[in-house]
Write a protein that holds these residues in place. Structure first.
Motif, PDB file in Angstrom:
ATOM      1  N   PRO A   1       0.829  -1.212   0.000  1.00 55.70           N
ATOM      2  CA  PRO A   1       0.000   0.000   0.000  1.00 55.70           C
ATOM      3  C   PRO A   1       0.856   1.251   0.000  1.00 55.70           C
ATOM      4  CG  PRO A   1       0.032  -0.996   2.181  1.00 55.70           C
ATOM      5  CD  PRO A   1       0.776  -1.938   1.273  1.00 55.70           C
ATOM      6  N   LEU A   2       0.389   2.247  -0.693  1.00 55.95           N
ATOM      7  CA  LEU A   2       1.079   3.531  -0.759  1.00 55.95           C
ATOM      8  C   LEU A   2       0.352   4.544   0.108  1.00 55.95           C
ATOM      9  CD1 LEU A   2       1.810   3.767  -4.581  1.00 55.95           C
ATOM     10  CD2 LEU A   2       3.411   3.178  -2.768  1.00 55.95           C
ATOM     11  N   PRO A   3       1.053   5.514   0.651  1.00 54.05           N
ATOM     12  CA  PRO A   3       0.376   6.548   1.442  1.00 54.05           C
ATOM     13  C   PRO A   3      -0.608   7.335   0.579  1.00 54.05           C
ATOM     14  CG  PRO A   3       2.761   6.603   1.796  1.00 54.05           C
ATOM     15  CD  PRO A   3       2.520   5.680   0.646  1.00 54.05           C
ATOM     16  N   ASP A   4      -1.659   7.795   1.218  1.00 52.86           N
ATOM     17  CA  ASP A   4      -2.675   8.542   0.480  1.00 52.86           C
ATOM     18  C   ASP A   4      -2.121   9.848  -0.079  1.00 52.86           C
ATOM     19  OD1 ASP A   4      -4.507   6.590   0.935  1.00 52.86           O
ATOM     20  OD2 ASP A   4      -5.537   7.605   2.582  1.00 52.86           O
ATOM     21  N   ASN A   5      -1.231  10.496   0.680  1.00 56.61           N
ATOM     22  CA  ASN A   5      -0.692  11.757   0.168  1.00 56.61           C
ATOM     23  C   ASN A   5       0.175  11.538  -1.067  1.00 56.61           C
ATOM     24  OD1 ASN A   5       1.299  10.408   1.504  1.00 56.61           O
ATOM     25  ND2 ASN A   5       1.992  12.143   2.716  1.00 56.61           N
ATOM     26  N   TYR A   6       0.882  10.409  -1.114  1.00 55.51           N
ATOM     27  CA  TYR A   6       1.658  10.104  -2.313  1.00 55.51           C
ATOM     28  C   TYR A   6       0.740   9.782  -3.494  1.00 55.51           C
ATOM     29  CZ  TYR A   6       4.716   7.587  -5.528  1.00 55.51           C
ATOM     30  OH  TYR A   6       5.386   7.167  -6.651  1.00 55.51           O
ATOM     31  N   THR A   7      -0.324   9.036  -3.241  1.00 53.28           N
ATOM     32  CA  THR A   7      -1.282   8.730  -4.304  1.00 53.28           C
ATOM     33  C   THR A   7      -1.913   9.995  -4.856  1.00 53.28           C
ATOM     34  OG1 THR A   7      -1.746   6.607  -3.238  1.00 53.28           O
ATOM     35  CG2 THR A   7      -3.323   7.391  -4.860  1.00 53.28           C
ATOM     36  N   VAL A   8      -2.277  10.911  -3.968  1.00 50.18           N
ATOM     37  CA  VAL A   8      -2.855  12.185  -4.404  1.00 50.18           C
ATOM     38  C   VAL A   8      -1.840  12.971  -5.230  1.00 50.18           C
ATOM     39  CG1 VAL A   8      -3.685  14.414  -3.561  1.00 50.18           C
ATOM     40  CG2 VAL A   8      -4.525  12.313  -2.525  1.00 50.18           C
ATOM     41  N   ASP A   9      -0.578  12.929  -4.814  1.00 51.69           N
ATOM     42  CA  ASP A   9       0.458  13.648  -5.548  1.00 51.69           C
ATOM     43  C   ASP A   9       0.652  13.066  -6.937  1.00 51.69           C
ATOM     44  OD1 ASP A   9       2.619  15.555  -5.801  1.00 51.69           O
ATOM     45  OD2 ASP A   9       3.985  13.872  -5.534  1.00 51.69           O
ATOM     46  N   VAL A  10       0.648  11.754  -7.050  1.00 52.86           N
ATOM     47  CA  VAL A  10       0.822  11.115  -8.360  1.00 52.86           C
ATOM     48  C   VAL A  10      -0.346  11.455  -9.287  1.00 52.86           C
ATOM     49  CG1 VAL A  10       0.932   8.892  -9.538  1.00 52.86           C
ATOM     50  CG2 VAL A  10       2.260   9.255  -7.472  1.00 52.86           C
ATOM     51  N   ILE A  11      -1.561  11.407  -8.758  1.00 48.20           N
ATOM     52  CA  ILE A  11      -2.728  11.730  -9.587  1.00 48.20           C
ATOM     53  C   ILE A  11      -2.661  13.187 -10.042  1.00 48.20           C
ATOM     54  CG2 ILE A  11      -5.233  11.944  -9.564  1.00 48.20           C
ATOM     55  CD1 ILE A  11      -5.341   9.574  -7.681  1.00 48.20           C
ATOM     56  N   GLY A  12      -2.268  14.078  -9.134  1.00 46.54           N
ATOM     57  CA  GLY A  12      -2.140  15.479  -9.520  1.00 46.54           C
ATOM     58  C   GLY A  12      -1.089  15.686 -10.601  1.00 46.54           C
ATOM     59  N   ARG A  13       0.006  14.942 -10.531  1.00 44.30           N
ATOM     60  CA  ARG A  13       1.045  15.077 -11.557  1.00 44.30           C
ATOM     61  C   ARG A  13       0.574  14.507 -12.888  1.00 44.30           C
ATOM     62  NH1 ARG A  13       6.181  16.168  -9.281  1.00 44.30           N
ATOM     63  NH2 ARG A  13       6.173  16.103  -7.008  1.00 44.30           N
ATOM     64  N   ILE A  14      -0.187  13.431 -12.866  1.00 50.03           N
ATOM     65  CA  ILE A  14      -0.732  12.887 -14.120  1.00 50.03           C
ATOM     66  C   ILE A  14      -1.630  13.913 -14.795  1.00 50.03           C
ATOM     67  CG2 ILE A  14      -2.282  11.140 -15.054  1.00 50.03           C
ATOM     68  CD1 ILE A  14      -1.180   9.177 -13.031  1.00 50.03           C
ATOM     69  N   LEU A  15      -2.502  14.528 -14.020  1.00 44.54           N
ATOM     70  CA  LEU A  15      -3.391  15.547 -14.590  1.00 44.54           C
ATOM     71  C   LEU A  15      -2.596  16.746 -15.108  1.00 44.54           C
ATOM     72  CD1 LEU A  15      -6.287  15.515 -11.959  1.00 44.54           C
ATOM     73  CD2 LEU A  15      -6.173  14.324 -14.150  1.00 44.54           C
ATOM     74  N   MET A  16      -1.547  17.123 -14.389  1.00 44.59           N
ATOM     75  CA  MET A  16      -0.757  18.274 -14.825  1.00 44.59           C
ATOM     76  C   MET A  16       0.002  17.969 -16.109  1.00 44.59           C
ATOM     77  SD  MET A  16       2.035  20.448 -12.628  1.00 44.59           S
ATOM     78  CE  MET A  16       0.793  20.766 -11.396  1.00 44.59           C
ATOM     79  N   MET A  17       0.555  16.758 -16.224  1.00 46.09           N
ATOM     80  CA  MET A  17       1.273  16.401 -17.445  1.00 46.09           C
ATOM     81  C   MET A  17       0.332  16.346 -18.646  1.00 46.09           C
ATOM     82  SD  MET A  17       4.113  13.548 -16.309  1.00 46.09           S
ATOM     83  CE  MET A  17       2.956  12.501 -15.436  1.00 46.09           C
ATOM     84  N   CYS A  18      -0.870  15.861 -18.438  1.00 43.71           N
ATOM     85  CA  CYS A  18      -1.808  15.739 -19.557  1.00 43.71           C
ATOM     86  C   CYS A  18      -2.391  17.089 -19.974  1.00 43.71           C
ATOM     87  CB  CYS A  18      -2.939  14.778 -19.188  1.00 43.71           C
ATOM     88  SG  CYS A  18      -2.416  13.064 -18.954  1.00 43.71           S
ATOM     89  N   THR A  19      -2.485  18.033 -19.067  1.00 46.14           N
ATOM     90  CA  THR A  19      -3.109  19.319 -19.376  1.00 46.14           C
ATOM     91  C   THR A  19      -2.106  20.402 -19.702  1.00 46.14           C
ATOM     92  OG1 THR A  19      -3.133  19.853 -17.000  1.00 46.14           O
ATOM     93  CG2 THR A  19      -5.098  18.812 -17.912  1.00 46.14           C
ATOM     94  N   GLN A  20      -0.827  20.063 -19.855  1.00 42.44           N
ATOM     95  CA  GLN A  20       0.165  21.075 -20.159  1.00 42.44           C
ATOM     96  C   GLN A  20      -0.103  21.704 -21.522  1.00 42.44           C
ATOM     97  OE1 GLN A  20       4.084  19.441 -19.857  1.00 42.44           O
ATOM     98  NE2 GLN A  20       4.139  19.512 -17.629  1.00 42.44           N
TER      99      GLN A  20
END
Length: 1051
Positions: A419-438
């Protein structure tokens, strides 16, 4: 009785496990009695034990005077214990620290090096501004000591003194510079000076530019790795001031990178090249590219070949700096960087995410996002997600055994994933959205794939914390609800990309159906994605596959929503969906339609009635308005006759025109952030002015207005009486609505089985089979059903009937150059071409830019850069500025910073500028003088207190209370008579006599004054001159100067 040593104390402490407190208290009592002993060995042993207990947390500040006594011992082993205790227990506010000044001066000026080392080593821990000012003159000669160890320690101690007393640096810098320039100086002393220069260089680097030749010589010929690291850091601060150093530094740094076996020196060389701007703008392009390629190659080896996580971390830090100037070189190392994303160390993962976020492009976006999606899919191990996944896999029926094997493999991977920490999961999801919306989705080639990624992210996103109401009025916003950001991205795609809007709406429809069917009726809905998704369903209801089912799921979800803002949006979406479902003006008003619409309105009213008294005013207002509107519509629908075979009746106008017109109008487009602030306020707008001057009279007339109604009793009963329970059908209305057909989503021809759920994969397989059903180059699955109807099969059935005759199969001409020889397609072929999905890569996608006001300067169109409305991730520059600000606020272990040294100039010019004119220098001088005066006052106060304490001690030892008579010199004016002038001049002929000691008018008391040591230099009446000569001899012996000798000769 023998006292316990330190070893006995440690053994006893280990033997009294479970009873340590009592043993320590007993030992403290013994130490208190032993430290008062007159035996210095016993005192030193007790002090050593107190030092050990102080490290365990027990205060020993009460023994500061005894520490000073042990420090003054003549034996080295005792003195060393005293200095150790001083380092451990003395603080800047310690009272006896002022009494230690003379002792420190004496030990610093000692002849033995081991004695000199003790105060020099202790001073950095106990130094104060007044102590530094007093000892500066004694420490400077130690820079020329014959022992290198003393010189090395003195250099470091002088830097510590400069932190609390900056003038010490200006006074000691010439000698420090002399030691640095000496080629015969010991290497340890040179390394210490380089450390001091490196610490000072980043504050005022221009003061050390003249030392560049000597520092370069030390870098090339030094042979000390740690000194080379310091020199590289120093040159990194000097190269921006002197660009010519870059060409000079490239050969030695390149040689060190290629030859050094030390990883630390290798990294510092690369880091120095990056920070010094050697990889930036320059004249020699080929040399810079060669150095950059060499650095990237070495960093790749540090990441891939090394098993040390520290080396991987620092290598990723260097990659993050190089990617700014050479992104193409870093992009070539994509394989090793992506391997770090799956590292067990979370910090390495985060740095790798920072790096891939900076090197993302349209070519590697899918690869990077797929890697991150697999990581998120494997780490979603919460109980709710596991149950949802297993149920979804159980309900789905794979079309092949391969799908079942893939499903089992994914379940095993899910069980094995940590299991991964929730804050890390949130960070990864935020980075995915940021990379796709650049850059306004510039890196996305296939938006169907992006919609599937968003749908999967909504499933693996961690559940937000529960949202509750503060007193039932104001909602508490919960930061970090990543599901709301994911839903906002789905809404942004639906609004800005019209070509993919239908796919986005259907994805939102599936999310709502999943929420309505899989979440228990007793559980509240806390997902923040429901607000934008409900908005998409209501705004683009015409593109839904099954609006009836979407409305039914939304009505099931509304009572379980806790956030009032989400609830208000869902209420609006409910009425929009109802207007689309029931507002068809082309369909006949049949009895079946009438009953269906009536039941649906009754259901909606039943759901909205509890919200008519909601504490949130927006929810209450919408609920009341919609309830009244639906009641009027229900009354109109009940009074409208249904269509028959003879007479056709139209639906009520409230149903087909009034309610749909509330939501029909201009299309809503994306608006840039900050544009609303640019809307000009009308000049004639007055918010304090009433809406109507006779508003009260209008309201009174409205209360007394009689509307013509056909049945007053029925109207009153409908609005004021609660309908009986039998008014609703015994069967729930939701069961009469047909189920939604199977959703057909888009497809992406890559392997996404590792991070997409089984239902999404099944839809992709069905879509591919449908697309390539008539493709002769596509080999279908052997388990696929063969009963599909194809054009060839239709021709055979039509021409030959049920009994197929091989001989009667028509021969068709195949012309590869002409797709259709007749120039037109048959109706069956035309219909098949319409149903066949088009190729996705050939589709031209137009992304709409955000709207702005003309001439607005606060907001700009997002044609080049895209900043999502809800993407509040800070930029790298903002993060770096925040980190620097925090670093400046932090103090070192010595609780002091060197920030004030940036204003201190070294050398004669700096001294002249700082001491010369200028308001800043004058103010700084006044401030220093005020601090010095305050320090002197503090010294006088402490001396007076110690004198009074000494007097109290003498009284306690038996000295008389009235004290000892101390006669003071009389300050009466000298009266010189004419006959005595010559004799007085003879007495005062020498310059060695102190001023004020002259002829005394009373001569009978001279003997008493002489006994007390206070008589004058000359004699009185009747005194022989010989006595005065004896006094002069005493003065000569005290002063031993030329002036005193001259005075003796004059007598």
């Amino acid at each position: 009785m023998f006292e316990k040593s330190l070893y006995d104390l440690i053994r006893g402490l280990r033997n009294h496990k479970g009873n340590e407190k009592e043993y320590i208290q007993t030992s403290l009592k013994e130490c208190r009695s032993e430290i008062r002993s007159q035996d210095m060995d016993v005192k030193a042993t007790a002090l050593l034990k107190l030092v050990y207990l102080e490290m365990l947390g027990h205060d020993m500040s009460w023994a500061s005077f005894h520490v000073l006594e042990v420090m003054s011992s003549q034996k080295y082993h005792q003195k060393r214990v005293g200095y150790l205790a001083a380092v451990q227990s003395f603080r800047p506010d310690t009272d006896v620290l002022m009494m230690a000044t003379n002792l420190l001066k004496k030990d610093v000026a000692a002849s033995l090096p081991i004695i000199i080392s003790l105060p020099i080593g202790a001073l950095p821990h106990i130094v104060t501004p007044s102590l530094a000012m007093s000892l500066l003159g004694d420490l400077l000669p130690r820079l020329g000591h014959s022992h290198a160890a003393i010189r090395k320690k003195t250099v470091v101690t002088l830097y510590r003194l400069a932190l609390v007393y900056p003038e010490a640096l200006r006074a000691s810098w010439p000698k420090i510079k002399e030691r640095l320039m000496d080629p015969e100086e010991d290497s340890s002393v040179t390394a210490a000076i380089v450390n001091v220069v490196c610490e000072l260089g980043w504050r005022r680097p221009h003061d050390f530019l003249p030392l560049a030749p000597r520092l370069f010589e030390l870098l090339v010929d030094g042979g000390n790795n740690w000194m080379a690291i310091k020199l590289i850091k120093l040159f990194a601060t000097l190269t921006p001031l002197e660009p010519r150093l870059v060409r000079k530094l490239l050969p030695p740094l390149t040689n060190l990178i290629r030859t050094t076996p030390a990883m630390s020196l290798l990294y510092e060389c690369i880091n120095g090249i990056i920070q010094g701007g050697i990889l930036g703008d320059g004249e020699d392009f080929s040399a810079r590219e060669e150095v950059a390629s060499l650095c990237v190659t070495k960093l790749r080896g540090m990441v891939s070949a090394s098993s040390d996580p520290n080396l991987k971390y620092v290598a990723l830090l260097a990659f993050n700096r190089i990617v700014v100037t050479h992104p193409f070189l870093v992009a070539q190392q994509e394989d090793v960087i992506l391997e770090c994303i799956d590292s067990e160390d979370i910090t390495i993962r985060i740095k790798a995410l920072d790096l891939v976020q900076g090197m993302v492009s349209s070519d590697n976006l899918v690869t990077i996002v797929s890697r991150l999606m697999r990581q998120l899919k494997a780490s979603s191990t919460t109980l709710n997600q596991q149950q949802n996944g297993l149920e979804g896999q159980g309900l789905e029926t794979d079309s092949s055994d391969e799908g079942s094997a893939d499903s089992k493999r994914r379940r095993k991977a899910l069980d094995r994933a940590p299991p991964l920490p929730d804050n890390y999961t949130v960070d990864v999801i935020g980075r995915i959205l940021m990379m796709c919306t650049q850059n306004n989705y510039a890196n996305i080639v296939d938006f169907d794939w992006y919609i599937d990624v968003i749908s999967q992210l909504l499933r693996v996103a961690p559940a937000p914390r529960a949202k509750d109401l503060d007193g039932g009025l104001s909602p508490l916003k919960v930061p970090g609800d990543i599901s709301e950001k994911i839903g906002n991205e789905l809404r942004n795609v639906a609004v800005k990309v019209k070509a993919i809007r239908a796919v986005s709406v259907r994805a939102a429809e599936l999310v709502v159906s999943r929420m309505g069917s899989e979440i228990s009726l007793s559980q509240p809905v806390v997902s923040g994605a429901l607000k934008p998704i409900a908005w998409v369903l209501g705004e683009y209801a015409s593109q839904l596959l099954s609006p009836d089912d979407s409305l039914r799921y939304l009505l099931d979800i509304v009572p379980r929503i806790g956030d009032p803002e989400v609830l208000a949006t869902c209420l609006q979406a409910v009425l929009k969906l109802f207007a689309h479902v029931s507002g068809d003006d082309q369909a006949l008003w049949t009895s079946e339609r009438k009953s269906t619409v009536s039941l649906l309105m009754a259901r909606i009213i039943h759901v909205l009635e509890p919200f008519s008294s909601h504490p949130y005013l927006e929810v209450q207002e919408r609920a009341v308005e919609f309830i009244e509107l639906l009641k009027l519509t229900a009354e109109a629908a009940a009074g409208q006759a249904t269509s028959t075979d003879e007479v056709q009746q139209d639906p009520p106008l409230l149903l087909t025109q009034a309610i749909p017109s509330l939501f029909a109008g201009w299309e809503l487009n994306s608006v840039a952030a900050g544009t609303q602030q640019n809307v000009p306020v009308p000049d004639d707008l007055d918010l304090d002015e009433p809406i109507h001057p006779n508003l009260n009279s209008l309201l009174a007339q409205a209360d007394s207005l009689m509307l013509p109604v056909q049945g007053d009793d029925e109207f009153e009963a409908y609005y004021n009486e609660k309908p009986p329970a039998t008014s609703m059908s015994s069967e729930p209305a939701i069961k009469r609505l047909v189920d939604a057909p199977e959703e057909v989503s888009s497809s992406y021809q890559q392997s996404e089985e590792s991070y997409l759920d089984s239902d999404i994969i099944a839809r992709r397989k069905a879509e591919r089979m449908e697309r390539y059903r008539d493709d002769p180059f596509y080999i279908p699955d052997s388990t696929a059903s063969g009963g599909r109807s194809t054009p060839i099969h239709n021709i055979l059935q039509k021409e030959n009937g049920p009994d197929l005759d091989i001989d009667s199969i028509p021969i068709m001409q195949l012309d590869l150059d002409k797709p259709n020889p007749q120039g037109r397609a048959s109706p069956a072929q035309h219909q098949q071409q319409q149903l066949r999905p088009k190729s996705k890569p050939n589709q031209r996608i137009v992304v709409a830019a955000d709207e702005t006001l003309g001439g607005s300067g606060l907001s700009t169109p997002r044609t080049t850069t895209y900043d999502s409305e809800h993407s509040s991730e800070p930029s790298l520059a903002a993060k770096s500025r925040t980190a620097v600000a925090k670093k400046l606020k932090q103090h070192s272990l010595l609780q002091i910073t060197s920030s004030h040294l940036s204003d201190l100039a070294l050398g004669e010019e700096g001294a002249g500028q700082s001491g010369g004119g200028g308001p800043l220098a004058h103010e700084r001088q006044q401030r220093e003088e005020a601090e010095m005066a305050q320090a002197l006052k503090e010294v006088q106060r402490l001396r007076l207190e110690m004198q009074r304490a000494n007097e109290r001690i003498q009284i306690a030892q038996g000295v008389p209370v009235e004290g000892v008579v101390v006669r003071k010199k009389k300050t009466t004016k000298k009266v010189v008579k004419a006959d005595e002038g010559q004799r007085e001049e003879g007495i005062r002929g020498g310059e060695g006599l102190p001023e004020g000691e002259g002829v005394k008018p009373k001569t009978k008391k001279k003997k008493k004054v002489r006994v007390e040591g206070q008589e004058g230099a000359g004699g009185g009446n009747g005194e022989p001159v010989v006595k005065a000569k004896k006094k002069v001899k005493k003065v000569v012996q005290l002063n031993e100067g030329e002036g005193a000798a001259a005075a003796a000769e004059g007598q």
